[in-house]
Design an enzyme around this catalytic site. Sequence first.
Site, PDB file in Angstrom:
ATOM      1  N   LYS A   1      45.705   3.875 -29.659  1.00  0.00           N
ATOM      2  CA  LYS A   1      46.914   3.247 -29.314  1.00  0.00           C
ATOM      3  C   LYS A   1      47.445   2.216 -30.483  1.00  0.00           C
ATOM      4  O   LYS A   1      46.519   1.621 -30.963  1.00  0.00           O
ATOM      5  CB  LYS A   1      47.087   2.824 -27.946  1.00  0.00           C
ATOM      6  CG  LYS A   1      46.498   1.637 -27.722  1.00  0.00           C
ATOM      7  CD  LYS A   1      46.772   0.647 -26.536  1.00  0.00           C
ATOM      8  CE  LYS A   1      46.023  -0.696 -26.455  1.00  0.00           C
ATOM      9  NZ  LYS A   1      46.761  -1.496 -25.914  1.00  0.00           N
TER      10      LYS A   1
ATOM     11  N   LYS B   1      36.649  -3.381 -25.809  1.00  0.00           N
ATOM     12  CA  LYS B   1      36.691  -4.549 -26.362  1.00  0.00           C
ATOM     13  C   LYS B   1      35.208  -5.122 -26.499  1.00  0.00           C
ATOM     14  O   LYS B   1      34.875  -5.912 -27.352  1.00  0.00           O
ATOM     15  CB  LYS B   1      37.741  -5.678 -25.576  1.00  0.00           C
ATOM     16  CG  LYS B   1      38.977  -5.186 -25.863  1.00  0.00           C
ATOM     17  CD  LYS B   1      40.109  -6.127 -25.657  1.00  0.00           C
ATOM     18  CE  LYS B   1      41.403  -5.523 -26.096  1.00  0.00           C
ATOM     19  NZ  LYS B   1      42.533  -6.523 -25.895  1.00  0.00           N
TER      20      LYS B   1
ATOM     21  N   LYS C   1      47.987  -4.649 -31.242  1.00  0.00           N
ATOM     22  CA  LYS C   1      48.001  -5.877 -31.853  1.00  0.00           C
ATOM     23  C   LYS C   1      46.940  -6.297 -32.762  1.00  0.00           C
ATOM     24  O   LYS C   1      46.966  -6.937 -33.705  1.00  0.00           O
ATOM     25  CB  LYS C   1      48.370  -7.109 -31.020  1.00  0.00           C
ATOM     26  CG  LYS C   1      49.573  -7.139 -30.074  1.00  0.00           C
ATOM     27  CD  LYS C   1      49.834  -8.308 -29.424  1.00  0.00           C
ATOM     28  CE  LYS C   1      50.130  -8.250 -28.302  1.00  0.00           C
ATOM     29  NZ  LYS C   1      49.008  -8.780 -27.291  1.00  0.00           N
TER      30      LYS C   1
HETATM   31  N1  AQP Z   1      50.757   1.241 -28.027  1.00  0.00           N
HETATM   32  C1  AQP Z   1      51.300   0.791 -27.179  1.00  0.00           C
HETATM   33  N2  AQP Z   1      52.309   1.543 -26.519  1.00  0.00           N
HETATM   34  C2  AQP Z   1      52.900   1.370 -25.271  1.00  0.00           C
HETATM   35  N3  AQP Z   1      52.526   0.171 -24.313  1.00  0.00           N
HETATM   36  C3  AQP Z   1      51.758  -0.813 -24.984  1.00  0.00           C
HETATM   37  N4  AQP Z   1      51.489  -1.871 -24.552  1.00  0.00           N
HETATM   38  C4  AQP Z   1      50.458  -2.407 -25.244  1.00  0.00           C
HETATM   39  N5  AQP Z   1      50.347  -1.601 -26.568  1.00  0.00           N
HETATM   40  C5  AQP Z   1      50.952  -0.312 -26.168  1.00  0.00           C
HETATM   41  C6  AQP Z   1      52.015  -2.640 -23.413  1.00  0.00           C
HETATM   42  O1  AQP Z   1      52.415  -3.898 -23.778  1.00  0.00           O
HETATM   43  C7  AQP Z   1      52.248  -4.786 -22.679  1.00  0.00           C
HETATM   44  C8  AQP Z   1      51.675  -5.987 -23.044  1.00  0.00           C
HETATM   45  O2  AQP Z   1      50.351  -5.839 -23.759  1.00  0.00           O
HETATM   46  P1  AQP Z   1      49.066  -6.945 -23.747  1.00  0.00           P
HETATM   47  O3  AQP Z   1      49.488  -7.849 -24.921  1.00  0.00           O
HETATM   48  O4  AQP Z   1      49.098  -7.568 -22.661  1.00  0.00           O
HETATM   49  O5  AQP Z   1      47.921  -6.411 -23.856  1.00  0.00           O
HETATM   50  P2  AQP Z   1      47.409  -4.918 -24.873  1.00  0.00           P
HETATM   51  O6  AQP Z   1      47.809  -3.917 -24.085  1.00  0.00           O
HETATM   52  O7  AQP Z   1      45.837  -5.210 -24.892  1.00  0.00           O
HETATM   53  O8  AQP Z   1      48.076  -5.026 -26.151  1.00  0.00           O
HETATM   54  P3  AQP Z   1      47.658  -4.677 -27.384  1.00  0.00           P
HETATM   55  O9  AQP Z   1      48.761  -4.436 -28.495  1.00  0.00           O
HETATM   56  O10 AQP Z   1      46.666  -3.554 -27.403  1.00  0.00           O
HETATM   57  O11 AQP Z   1      46.951  -6.009 -27.917  1.00  0.00           O
HETATM   58  P4  AQP Z   1      45.342  -6.325 -28.238  1.00  0.00           P
HETATM   59  O12 AQP Z   1      44.831  -4.932 -28.845  1.00  0.00           O
HETATM   60  O13 AQP Z   1      45.301  -7.619 -29.350  1.00  0.00           O
HETATM   61  O14 AQP Z   1      44.580  -6.445 -26.839  1.00  0.00           O
HETATM   62  C9  AQP Z   1      51.457  -4.066 -21.726  1.00  0.00           C
HETATM   63  O15 AQP Z   1      52.279  -3.495 -20.710  1.00  0.00           O
HETATM   64  C10 AQP Z   1      50.812  -2.703 -22.319  1.00  0.00           C
HETATM   65  O16 AQP Z   1      50.430  -1.859 -21.329  1.00  0.00           O
END
Ligand code: AQP
Length: 330
Positions: free
Chosen positions: A193, A112, A196
């Site tokens: 992965k 990030k 969001k």
């Molecule tokens: N691709 C994924 N596959 C499985 N689990 C996932 N999680 C996130 N992406 C995947 C799990 O979802 C929960 C919440 O995630 P988060 O919002 O706290 O943060 P993150 O992991 O940073 O999610 P994103 O989608 O990648 O968002 P951005 O890019 O905006 O930060 C967690 O339990 C995570 O493991």
Amino acid sequence: MKARVFSGVQPSGNLHIGNYLGALSNWVTIQYDYDSIFCIVDLHAVTIHQPPEELRAKIEEIAALFLAAGIDPKHSSIMVQSAVAAHAELAWMLTCVTPVGWLERMTQYKGKAAGQQTIGDGLLQYPVLMAADILLYQAAIVPVGEDQAQHLELTRDIAQRFNSLYGETFVMPQTSLPSVGARVMGLDDPTIKMSKSAAGSGHAVALLDPPDRVRKNIMRATTDSNPAVTFESPSPGVENLLSIFQAFSGWTQQQMCSHFAGMRYGDLKNQVAEMVISHLEPFQKRYREITSEPGYVARVLLEGAERVRPIADSTVDLVKRRMGLYTESR
Ligand code: AQP
């Protein structure tokens, strides 16, 4: 007394099937076996700039998604991180026992930070705040996707360091990963992965996407130049589609092999799309019902915060006493 579960989601971007399969669906399954707390981690979301109006609306949207997924607010506490001041308070105390080198090694921080012109200190401190979220409730189990496993290891390291400096204080939390769907990959690029914040309309399937968009994105998913499914070292794109199907269907590996081996990619994609849509449609119907009741989500969040606040305050009180900080309950 039941052991405690804690987990959270950031109110940023649109929740996708990776968040659902990696986290939410696991929460729903285990919620009745534990004293469960599910948190909307808005203090984490602001480590990257969020437009205030959007963030405020997103918090309630995520809470409604938790409810639509099947989190039962009579049993589990659904709450917002910033509504319980002890999260930030404990984070500071843990910051003071955490070496900077531990934080600089975190994969998510490196990824990030690489995209930022100036790196906010919050981005570096993110895993300490996450450790505080978990340790504040003395959580024994933390159900997350695989991308959070490194942060959980760090949480245990921080807890251990605190316990050895100040005496036994924190429960050591265990990571709980789903057997299938722990890391759902991007549809457009199955080497990263599903996220969001990743750009591109064909990257993810959001939980509130209409069926035609779900179908379109899955049909366009990257596979490879082979004609049909093989289970002997499938390419990342095919493996991703198969695991999405398996996670939603609950099929065994044997069922998967006998059904899909030799199937053309077009048919595989069709079946994956229909499986995802058949789960999202009832989910979206519940979401619409929940959000059509004025004030319901806000009430759930208020009750959740009230329920967990005494647990959080008593941990902060204990930590203060251990550290020799000023507390009225000496
Ligand atoms: N691709 C994924 N596959 C499985 N689990 C996932 N999680 C996130 N992406 C995947 C799990 O979802 C929960 C919440 O995630 P988060 O919002 O706290 O943060 P993150 O992991 O940073 O999610 P994103 O989608 O990648 O968002 P951005 O890019 O905006 O930060 C967690 O339990 C995570 O493991």
